[in-house]
Structure formats: C-alpha cells, structure tokens
Scaffold this active site. Structure first.
Site, PDB file in Angstrom:
ATOM      1  N   ARG A   1       0.834  -1.217   0.000  1.00 40.14           N
ATOM      2  CA  ARG A   1       0.000   0.000   0.000  1.00 40.14           C
ATOM      3  C   ARG A   1       0.865   1.263   0.000  1.00 40.14           C
ATOM      4  O   ARG A   1       0.409   2.343  -0.350  1.00 40.14           O
ATOM      5  CB  ARG A   1      -0.960  -0.007   1.198  1.00 40.14           C
ATOM      6  CG  ARG A   1      -1.827   1.249   1.306  1.00 40.14           C
ATOM      7  CD  ARG A   1      -3.116   1.034   2.098  1.00 40.14           C
ATOM      8  NE  ARG A   1      -2.898   0.348   3.353  1.00 40.14           N
ATOM      9  CZ  ARG A   1      -2.360   0.911   4.446  1.00 40.14           C
ATOM     10  NH1 ARG A   1      -1.997   2.172   4.427  1.00 40.14           N
ATOM     11  NH2 ARG A   1      -2.197   0.199   5.543  1.00 40.14           N
TER      12      ARG A   1
ATOM     13  N   TYR B   1     -17.166  15.118 -16.328  1.00 39.71           N
ATOM     14  CA  TYR B   1     -17.590  13.725 -16.143  1.00 39.71           C
ATOM     15  C   TYR B   1     -18.648  13.647 -15.030  1.00 39.71           C
ATOM     16  O   TYR B   1     -18.479  14.261 -13.972  1.00 39.71           O
ATOM     17  CB  TYR B   1     -16.359  12.890 -15.785  1.00 39.71           C
ATOM     18  CG  TYR B   1     -16.670  11.452 -15.477  1.00 39.71           C
ATOM     19  CD1 TYR B   1     -17.135  10.592 -16.460  1.00 39.71           C
ATOM     20  CD2 TYR B   1     -16.507  10.948 -14.192  1.00 39.71           C
ATOM     21  CE1 TYR B   1     -17.431   9.276 -16.171  1.00 39.71           C
ATOM     22  CE2 TYR B   1     -16.787   9.629 -13.894  1.00 39.71           C
ATOM     23  CZ  TYR B   1     -17.254   8.797 -14.890  1.00 39.71           C
ATOM     24  OH  TYR B   1     -17.545   7.495 -14.599  1.00 39.71           O
TER      25      TYR B   1
ATOM     26  N   ASP C   1      -8.855  17.364 -16.364  1.00 41.64           N
ATOM     27  CA  ASP C   1      -9.122  15.965 -16.680  1.00 41.64           C
ATOM     28  C   ASP C   1      -8.779  15.777 -18.154  1.00 41.64           C
ATOM     29  O   ASP C   1      -9.452  16.303 -19.036  1.00 41.64           O
ATOM     30  CB  ASP C   1     -10.597  15.634 -16.397  1.00 41.64           C
ATOM     31  CG  ASP C   1     -10.881  14.145 -16.521  1.00 41.64           C
ATOM     32  OD1 ASP C   1     -10.235  13.484 -17.363  1.00 41.64           O
ATOM     33  OD2 ASP C   1     -11.770  13.649 -15.799  1.00 41.64           O
TER      34      ASP C   1
ATOM     35  N   LYS D   1      -9.700   4.278 -19.489  1.00 39.12           N
ATOM     36  CA  LYS D   1     -10.142   4.586 -20.848  1.00 39.12           C
ATOM     37  C   LYS D   1      -9.001   4.353 -21.848  1.00 39.12           C
ATOM     38  O   LYS D   1      -8.608   3.235 -22.050  1.00 39.12           O
ATOM     39  CB  LYS D   1     -10.686   6.012 -20.885  1.00 39.12           C
ATOM     40  CG  LYS D   1     -11.630   6.351 -19.707  1.00 39.12           C
ATOM     41  CD  LYS D   1     -12.905   5.533 -19.706  1.00 39.12           C
ATOM     42  CE  LYS D   1     -13.682   5.599 -18.391  1.00 39.12           C
ATOM     43  NZ  LYS D   1     -14.001   6.933 -17.900  1.00 39.12           N
TER      44      LYS D   1
HETATM   45  C1  LIG Z   1     -14.420   7.475 -16.647  1.00 38.85           C
HETATM   46  C2  LIG Z   1     -14.006   8.848 -16.343  1.00 38.85           C
HETATM   47  C3  LIG Z   1     -13.642   9.235 -15.043  1.00 38.85           C
HETATM   48  C4  LIG Z   1     -13.716   8.287 -13.869  1.00 38.85           C
HETATM   49  O1  LIG Z   1     -12.801   7.252 -14.005  1.00 38.85           O
HETATM   50  P1  LIG Z   1     -13.026   5.759 -13.390  1.00 38.85           P
HETATM   51  O2  LIG Z   1     -11.780   5.071 -13.817  1.00 38.85           O
HETATM   52  O3  LIG Z   1     -14.272   5.218 -14.008  1.00 38.85           O
HETATM   53  O4  LIG Z   1     -13.162   5.900 -11.928  1.00 38.85           O
HETATM   54  C5  LIG Z   1     -13.205  10.529 -14.859  1.00 38.85           C
HETATM   55  N1  LIG Z   1     -13.151  11.413 -15.868  1.00 38.85           N
HETATM   56  C6  LIG Z   1     -13.506  11.083 -17.124  1.00 38.85           C
HETATM   57  C7  LIG Z   1     -13.420  12.090 -18.214  1.00 38.85           C
HETATM   58  C8  LIG Z   1     -13.945   9.790 -17.414  1.00 38.85           C
HETATM   59  O5  LIG Z   1     -14.312   9.489 -18.667  1.00 38.85           O
END
Ligand SMILES: *Cc1c(COP(=O)(O)O)cnc(C)c1O
Length: 401
Positions: free
Chosen positions: A61, A116, A181, A206
């Site tokens: 961790r 998001y 982001d 993603k």
């Molecule tokens: C999917 C997504 C998130 C969250 O990510 P997770 O891996 O599902 O927790 C945050 N920002 C964007 C733009 C996303 O597409």
C-alpha cells in the site's frame, strides 16, 4: 527526451536491462522483508511522508515497483516530473480534492461544467467536506474566493466535446491550482501541464489501458504536489493493483497508434453523421474552427456526440456491431446515452443548461474498419424522414442547444 511514439514504447523501462528481462515483472508481494528493522522503519517513514521511492517498499500500500514503472512512463508522456496512480479515475479525483482542499484547509472548489458525471456528482455531493461553485470557463475568476483550493475543468468536455482554453482558466485561477481531466485528449493530443495545469488527471480505465480490461486512475504533476497525493493514497488505501499497473504500462506502448487511428475514423464519421437526415447536431472538434485546435490540442480526438431525431434508446437498440456501453477509449466502438447513464446523476436542468441535451448520444470510436462502423450507425439511424423537418447545422460555437 525522445519523441512521442518512442517515449510511449520505452518509458518506465530503464531498469529492465539490469534485471535481464524484456517485459516488466509483475511484483505481487504485499509485504517486503525488512531484516534491518531500523532501516525498514526509515523507509516506511519516507514513504508515509510522500517520497516516490525508499530503500524498501515495506508494504504494497506504500509503494509498488510495477505501478511505479507505469507512473514514470505516464509522467514522461505528460512532460511532468512524476505521476501518482490510483485504483480508479474517481479515486484519483478524490485524492486531488483531498490534497488540494482538505489537507490545506481550503474547502471550496470552482468547476467548469460539463465534466464527467461522476466528478460532478462527487463535487456536488459535499461528501469530502468541500463546497463547489460551477462557473463558465470565462467566469472562473469571479467564482474564486480566499477558501478556493482547486479549479476543475475537462477538455474536451464529457460528453459534449466542448473545448475549454486551459491557459486562460489557469490565468484566471491566479495562484489556485488547476486540475485538468485529460482523459478524452490523452497525452497524445494535449499536455495540460505545459499550459500551467497543476494536476493532469486521467481515468486510465479509458485510453491508457485501451482494451476495456483494467480500472485505474493517474495524476501527472510535479514532485512537490505529488507528495501529498501519495500521502492520501497511503492513508485512504486507494492504490492501483500491480496487475493493473502492468496492463496500463503495456497499454501506453500502443497509445499513440490507437489514438491516431481512432481519431481518423472519428473525423470521417463526424463528417458523415453531420450529413445524415436522422441526425441533428454533431459534436466533434473536427467540425469546428476552434482556435484551440492545433495549439492547445494537437488533434480532434476520437469521441464524438450527436443528437438523434428518434429516441436515443431506439437508435441504440438497432445497433449490431457498435457496443452499447458506457466507458470509452477501448478497441471497440462504444455508444451510450449520457442523460440515461453517465450523466444521469447530474440534475437534468443543470445538464441541459451545460450543453448536454436529452437526445444526445456519445460515441467512442474504436479501431474497427470505419466502413463497418458507418454501416452499423447508418442502418440504426435510417428511418423515414418527415418532409417538413429542417435539419439544424452543427455550430462552430458549441453554444448549448
Ligand atoms: C471514466 C471517467 C472518469 C472516472 O474514471 P473511473 O476510472 O471510471 O473511476 C473521470 N473522468 C472522465 C473524463 C472519465 O471518462
């Protein structure tokens, strides 16, 4: 510094030659023997204070070598000193809010919508003890108070592909750290840190992973802010599993090729959808003349959105190749209805006001042959057209529809 494709292939692999291996080892140890307990204690202390490495990982961790290789590779792609990986994108967002706001006693966030849905929900919920003010990108300065610890934005925005001028928001933020982001753009198309962003966040689930088989998050940043993120990760336990770290690291090698191929198909599909009688507005940066294209963003990305004349659910049900699913950035093309799924938890009036109409479908273009993707979309959208229907033209301005 090597060029993008080379960095993507070779990043985070410096120690492999000495280890005499070709693929990075997956280190599954949860604990690491510390025969010298004094030295072990010092290593624990160093890591608990946020150091990137110590004489021993001590406990998984606190540090994991497989995850650390992914972090080094991602930082090289984002042109930051380091990066900190988490168990999911949302765990990464949570850690940024905790490090920037909670740990510094600054309980206020300014966020530019749309973002998001999960991030929006987290920020509106007050769960972390922070208040959020939503502001238009050009009104961020007005929303900042002495209690503001963080500014949050996403570009291209999810799900309507709005482009936000990162440098302009950074300058309005004054000294307040800005989190961008960068999930949609990926480091292939955009490097927010070079424009002044303090935190560059990815849902690694993603494009970075790219195959829909690993959940993860990562924040690229400079070493001085990374320390607090590592502290949060240790305290809250929001760690990335080493197998996830391995898969994400492997995903980076093909990231530029995947993004470039999917983007080329997205440009073509956006053009064809724009001319389709079953489609209203199409949202894709390739259909705009945004001055941010070619400067802030080196391409248009591979996510597009469009409004449908028929109910979105009806269109989706007719698809046979395109995968009806949330998420994005996978090898296969994914389609989803934001109002029903990803942005369901955002208040419907706020959703519409921020430019996400009820009949918007979002498509993450994958790596299939573009003609097959088109055939599937075309047959799903094709239905009798009423003669008096006047097709709107996809606007340059991205004004809310
Ligand atoms: C999917 C997504 C998130 C969250 O990510 P997770 O891996 O599902 O927790 C945050 N920002 C964007 C733009 C996303 O597409």
């Amino acid at each position: 510094m090597t060029r993008l494709r080379t960095t993507a292939v070779h990043g985070g692999r410096d120690d492999l030659a000495d280890l005499g291996v070709h693929a990075p080892p997956i280190d599954l140890s949860t604990t690491y023997p510390v025969p010298d307990q004094v030295a072990g204690g010092q290593a624990l202390q160093d890591l608990a204070e946020g150091a990137a490495h110590a004489a021993s990982p001590v406990y998984s961790r606190l540090h994991n070598p497989t995850v650390a290789r992914f972090e080094e590779a991602l930082a090289a792609l984002e042109h930051t000193e380091t990066s900190v990986a988490f168990g999911s994108g949302m765990a990464a967002v949570t850690a940024v809010v905790q490090a920037a706001c909670v740990m510094r006693g600054l309980p206020h966030v300014v966020a530019v919508r749309p973002i998001y849905g999960g991030t929006d929900h987290l920020l509106s919920s007050g769960l972390l003890g922070v208040r959020t003010t939503y502001a238009r990108a050009d009104r961020v300065a007005d929303a900042i108070t002495p209690e503001t610890g963080l500014v949050v934005l996403e570009t291209p925005a999810n799900p309507n592909l709005d482009l936000v001028d990162i440098a302009a928001v950074v300058s309005q933020a004054g000294g307040v750290p800005v989190m961008v982001d960068n999930t949609f753009a990926t480091p292939v198309l955009q490097n927010p840190a070079l424009l002044g962003a303090t935190y560059v966040l990815h849902s690694a689930t993603k494009y970075l992973g790219g195959h829909g088989d690993v959940l993860g998050g990562v924040v690229a940043c400079e070493e001085d802010v990374a320390r607090a993120l590592r502290q949060v990760r240790i305290i809250t336990g929001a760690v990335l599993h080493p197998l996830g770290g391995y898969l994400l690291h492997r995903g980076l090698a093909t990231l530029p090729l995947r993004v470039e191929a999917a983007q080329a198909s997205a440009v073509e599909l956006a053009r064809r959808l724009d001319a389709h009688p079953g489609v209203g507005l199409v949202r894709h940066p390739s259909l705009t003349t945004s001055p941010l294209l070619g400067t802030q963003m080196r391409g248009t990305g591979a996510v597009l959105a469009f409004t449908t004349r028929e109910a979105p659910a009806v269109v989706v049900r007719r698809l046979t190749l395109v995968t009806p699913a949330v998420s994005l950035g996978s090898v296969d093309t994914l389609i989803e209805h934001p109002a029903a799924l990803t942005h369901r938890l955002v208040d419907s009036r706020d959703r519409v006001a921020s430019g996400v109409p009820e009949n918007l479908l979002r498509v993450s273009v994958g790596l299939e042959d573009v003609e097959d993707i088109w055939d599937d979309l075309d047959q799903a959208l094709s239905s009798e057209c009423e003669g008096d229907y006047i097709k709107p033209s996809s606007s340059d301005s991205y004004a809310a529809v």
